[in-house]
Design a protein around this motif. Structure first.
Motif, short mmCIF file in Angstrom:
data_model
loop_
_atom_site.label_atom_id
_atom_site.label_comp_id
_atom_site.label_asym_id
_atom_site.label_seq_id
_atom_site.Cartn_x
_atom_site.Cartn_y
_atom_site.Cartn_z
N UNK A 1 17.35 35.75 -38.43
CA UNK A 1 16.23 36.46 -39.01
C UNK A 1 16.40 36.55 -40.52
N UNK A 2 17.65 36.76 -40.94
CA UNK A 2 17.90 37.06 -42.34
C UNK A 2 17.73 35.84 -43.25
N UNK A 3 18.32 34.71 -42.85
CA UNK A 3 18.13 33.51 -43.66
C UNK A 3 16.95 32.69 -43.13
N UNK A 4 16.41 33.14 -42.04
CA UNK A 4 15.19 32.63 -41.44
C UNK A 4 15.15 31.14 -41.14
N UNK A 5 15.92 30.80 -40.14
CA UNK A 5 15.79 29.48 -39.55
C UNK A 5 16.12 29.66 -38.07
N UNK A 6 15.54 28.85 -37.22
CA UNK A 6 15.99 28.82 -35.83
C UNK A 6 16.11 27.39 -35.37
N UNK A 7 17.17 27.15 -34.61
CA UNK A 7 17.55 25.77 -34.29
C UNK A 7 17.91 25.64 -32.82
N UNK B 1 19.06 26.94 -45.41
CA UNK B 1 19.72 27.87 -44.50
C UNK B 1 20.39 27.11 -43.36
N UNK B 2 19.70 26.12 -42.83
CA UNK B 2 20.24 25.37 -41.69
C UNK B 2 21.52 24.63 -42.09
#
Ligand SMILES: Cc1cc2nc3c(=O)[nH]c(=O)nc-3n(C[C@H](O)[C@H](O)[C@H](O)COP(=O)(O)OP(=O)(O)OC[C@H]3O[C@@H](n4cnc5c(N)ncnc54)[C@H](O)[C@@H]3O)c2cc1C
Ligand SMILES: [Zn+2]
Lengths: 405, 103
Positions: A267-273, A308-309
Motif C-alpha cells: 500500500x505504501x509504495x503502491x505496487x502489487x505483483x 517500487x517493484x
C-alpha cells in the motif's frame, strides 16, 4: 513449468437477438452482471433475463483487472461480504463445472512504516475475530513465503513485515466470465453483446424498459452493473450516484519461469505483483487522481510503480514490459461498494467497487440478485445501500482495506 | 502525461499538481437549513460527466495556489484554466462527450 490453462471450448453461449421484453434486464456484461444473472436464475428461478453489454462480453474491467482475490478487509461489513465471496470462489469451479484456475497461493500485504505495522496488526486481529485466516509475518517470514522479496533494511522503504492471508489468491478472469456465461445461457438467460443502453423508459417514477442501440427493450426490473459507467447511466435515468470514475492501469511483463509464488501488495509504495499462470509478472498500481473515462493511465504512475517493484524485487530489473492498459473504476468516498435500490422504482444499482470488485464477483452477484428479486437487501449488503451517505454510516475502507484507493 | 497550464506559472508537468475534484461547489449559506439528504449531496455527491468538467487543481510543486480548469474527461484535453474565484468561462462546443478515447 507454468501451469497449463484449461481447454478452450468452442461455443459457450448463444448470441440471441433481443426479445421485446424481459422480467429483468441487467445492464453490463462484466463479471458482476453475469454473476447477478446466474443467481437470479439459479437461486430465484428468474430466467427470463437479458444481460445487455455495449461491447463484447466481459471486455470491461473484468478483462483488465489483476485478478487478486482476498477477504482481509478491516470492517465487519466488508469482512462479511468479501469473505462470503471467497467461500463462494472456493466452491465455484465445481458448481460452474469449469476450471478457471482459482489459485489459493496467498496474498501478502507489506508494511513499510511503524504506522503500517500497527494498522496491519490491527487488521490481522480484526480478521481473526471475523473468522478470516490472517497472520502477521516478520520480514524473514515474509521472505520465506516469497524468496525473491528484498528485505534488506537499507532501502528507501524497508519491509518491516506483512500480513498474510493463505486462502487468498488469483483466478483466470476471462475463464470465470466464460464459465458464468455458459451457465447463464444454459438456464435461458440472453446475453446480448454490442447493445448499448442509451436511455430509460419510465412510467412516472418506475422504470419499465431501456432504450438501446438495438432498439427499445421492455423490462419488469432493471439492474445496473456497469462499473465505471454507472453514473452516466444514473444521469440518464434521472438520479445521482456518489461515484467518481478514475482510470486505473496495470501491466504485464514477458513470460518467465515461476519465480513469484504468492501475491505481494504494498500500500505504501503502491505496487502489487503476482505471476500469472502462463508466467507473466502482473503488476498494478494506484488510480490516476483525476476523473477520467479514457481507458489508459498516466505514465508517471507506471514509472513510480516500476521503481517500487524493482526495489522490492531486484531481479525484476531486467524484465521487459510487454503491455500496459487501463480500465475505468467507479470509486466512492468511503472506498466501499453500493448494492442498492434507487430513487427510481424497479431500478437497482450495483457499483462503487472501485479498484477491488473482481474478488467480490460471486457475493456481489448473489446479494444483487437477492436485492433485485425481493426488492430488499440481503443481510450481507444491508450496510452497502445508498442510504449510508445520508445516515453517515459510511464503511471507510480507505487504507483500512490494505490498499489505499 | 498531462501538461497543465497554471494561470499563475504557465504550463507545467502533471506531477507538479494535486487534484481537487469538482469546482464551483458552493458551501451551504445556511447549514442549519439543510436536511440529511441535502447534506449528503453537499458532502458526497459530485458530478461525474464524460466530457467537459469544471474541476480544481492545486499547483503543489509551484506557486501552491488553487485554480480551476475545464477539462474533457474523455479526451483529457484542457479547454481552459482560470484563477479560483472567477466564473466558469465559456469554452465552446468541442468534441461531444460520447466521442474521444475508446478502448
Ligand atoms: C487495472 C485494474 C486492476 C484491477 N485489479 C483488481 C484486483 O486485483 N482485484 C479485484 O478484486 N478487483 C480489481 N479491479 C477491479 C475490478 O475489475 C472491478 O471492480 C470489477 O471488474 C467491476 O465489476 P464488473 O466486472 O461487472 O465490471 P466490468 O467488467 O467493467 O463490467 C461493466 C460492463 O458494463 C458495460 N457497460 C457500461 N456502460 C454500458 C451501457 N450504457 N450499456 C451496456 N453496457 C454498458 C461495460 O462495457 C462493461 O463490460 C481492477 C480494475 C482495474 C481496471
Ligand atoms: Zn502555479
Amino acid at each position: 513449468m507454468a501451469e497449463l490453462l484449461p481447454e478452450h471450448p468452442e461455443f459457450l453461449w448463444r448470441n440471441p437477438e433481443p426479445a421485446a421484453g424481459y422480467d429483468v434486464v441487467i445492464v453490463g456484461g462484466g463479471g458482476h452482471g453475469l454473476a447477478t444473472a446466474y443467481y437470479l436464475a439459479s437461486v430465484h428461478g428468474i430466467t427470463n433475463v437479458a444481460i445487455l453489454e455495449k461491447g463484447w462480453l466481459a471486455g470491461g474491467n473484468m478483462a483488465r483487472n489483476t485478478t487478486i482475490i482476498r477477504s482481509n478487509y478491516l470492517w465487519d461489513e466488508s469482512a462479511g461480504i468479501y469473505e462470503k465471496a471467497l467461500k463462494l470462489w472456493e466452491g465455484w469451479p465445481e458448481e460452474l463445472e469449469y476450471d478457471f484456475l482459482f489459485s489459493q497461493r496467498g496474498v501478502m500485504n507489506l508494511a513499510h512504516t511503524l504506522q503500517d505495522v500497527r494498522d496491519s496488526e490491527r487488521r490481522v486481529y480484526a480478521n481473526r475475530l471475523n473468522g478470516i485466516d490472517s497472520q502477521w509475518l516478520s520480514p524473514q517470514e515474509a521472505q520465506e513465503v516469497c524468496p525473491i522479496l528484498n528485505v534488506a533494511d537499507d532501502i528507501r522503504y524497508p519491509v518491516l513485515g506483512g500480513t498474510y492471508q493463505p486462502r487468498a489468491g488469483i483466478a483466470k478472469h476471462d475463464h470465470v466470465a466464460w464459465a458464468l456465461a455458459r451457465k447463464c445461457d444454459e438456464m435461458g438467460v440472453d446475453i446480448i453483446q454490442n447493445c448499448e443502453v442509451t436511455g430509460f423508459v419510465k412510467d412516472g417514477d418506475r422504470v419499465v424498459g431501456v432504450e438501446t442501440s438495438r432498439g427499445r427493450i421492455n423490462a419488469g426490473k432493471v439492474g445496473l452493473a456497469a462499473a465505471g459507467s454507472s453514473s452516466l447511466l444514473a444521469d440518464m435515468a434521472g438520479f445521482r450516484l456518489p461515484i467518481q470514475s478514475h482510470p486505473l492501469q496495470a501491466l504485464v511483463s514477458e513470460l518467465f519461469e515461476p519465480v513469484h509464488p504468492t501475491v505481494v501488495m504494498s500500500n505504501h509504495v503502491h505496487v502489487y505483483v503476482s505471476q500469472a499462470h502462463k508466467g507473466e509478472l502482473v503488476m498494478g498500481a494506484g488510480v490516476d487522481t483525476y476523473n477520467g473515462y479514457g481507458q489508459r493511465g498516466s505514465f508517471h504512475v507506471i514509472e513510480e510503480q516500476m521503481a517500487a517493484a524493482v526495489e522490492l524485487f531486484p531481479i525484476f530489473a531486467r524484465a521487459h514490459v510487454l503491455r500496459t492498459w487501463g480500465g475505468i473504476v467507479d470509486t466512492t468516498l468511503d472506498a466501499s461498494p453500493i448494492i442498492s435500490t434507487t430513487p427510481i422504482d424497479d431500478l437497482f444499482v450495483n457499483c462503487g467497487w472501485g479498484t477491488g470488485g473482481f474478488k467480490a464477483t460471486p457475493a456481489a452477484g448473489m446479494t444483487f440478485a437477492h436485492t433485485i428479486a425481493t426488492g430488499s437487501p440481503h443481510p450481507l449488503n444491508e450496510a452497502f445501500t445508498l442510504e449510508r451517505f445520508e445516515t453517515g454510516h459510511l464503511i471507510d475502507e480507505h487504507g483500512a482495506a490494505a490498499v489505499a484507493h | 502525461m498531462l501538461l497543465i497550464d497554471c494561470p499563475h506559472c504557465g504550463p507545467r508537468n502533471e506531477v507538479e499538481y494535486a487534484y481537487g475534484g469538482q469546482a464551483h461547489v458552493a458551501r451551504p449559506e445556511d447549514p442549519y437549513a439543510l436536511d440529511d439528504r441535502e447534506w449528503a449531496e453537499y458532502l458526497f455527491y459530485r458530478d461525474n460527466p464524460r466530457g467537459d468538467y469544471a474541476e480544481r487543481w492545486h499547483h503543489t510543486g509551484g506557486c501552491r495556489k488553487w485554480f480551476n480548469a475545464i477539462r474533457d474527461t474523455a479526451t483529457y484535453e484542457f479547454r481552459a484554466t482560470y484563477p479560483a474565484g472567477s466564473a466558469r468561462p465559456a469554452t465552446g462546443p468541442g468534441p461531444t462527450s460520447h466521442e474521444g478515447v475508446q478502448p
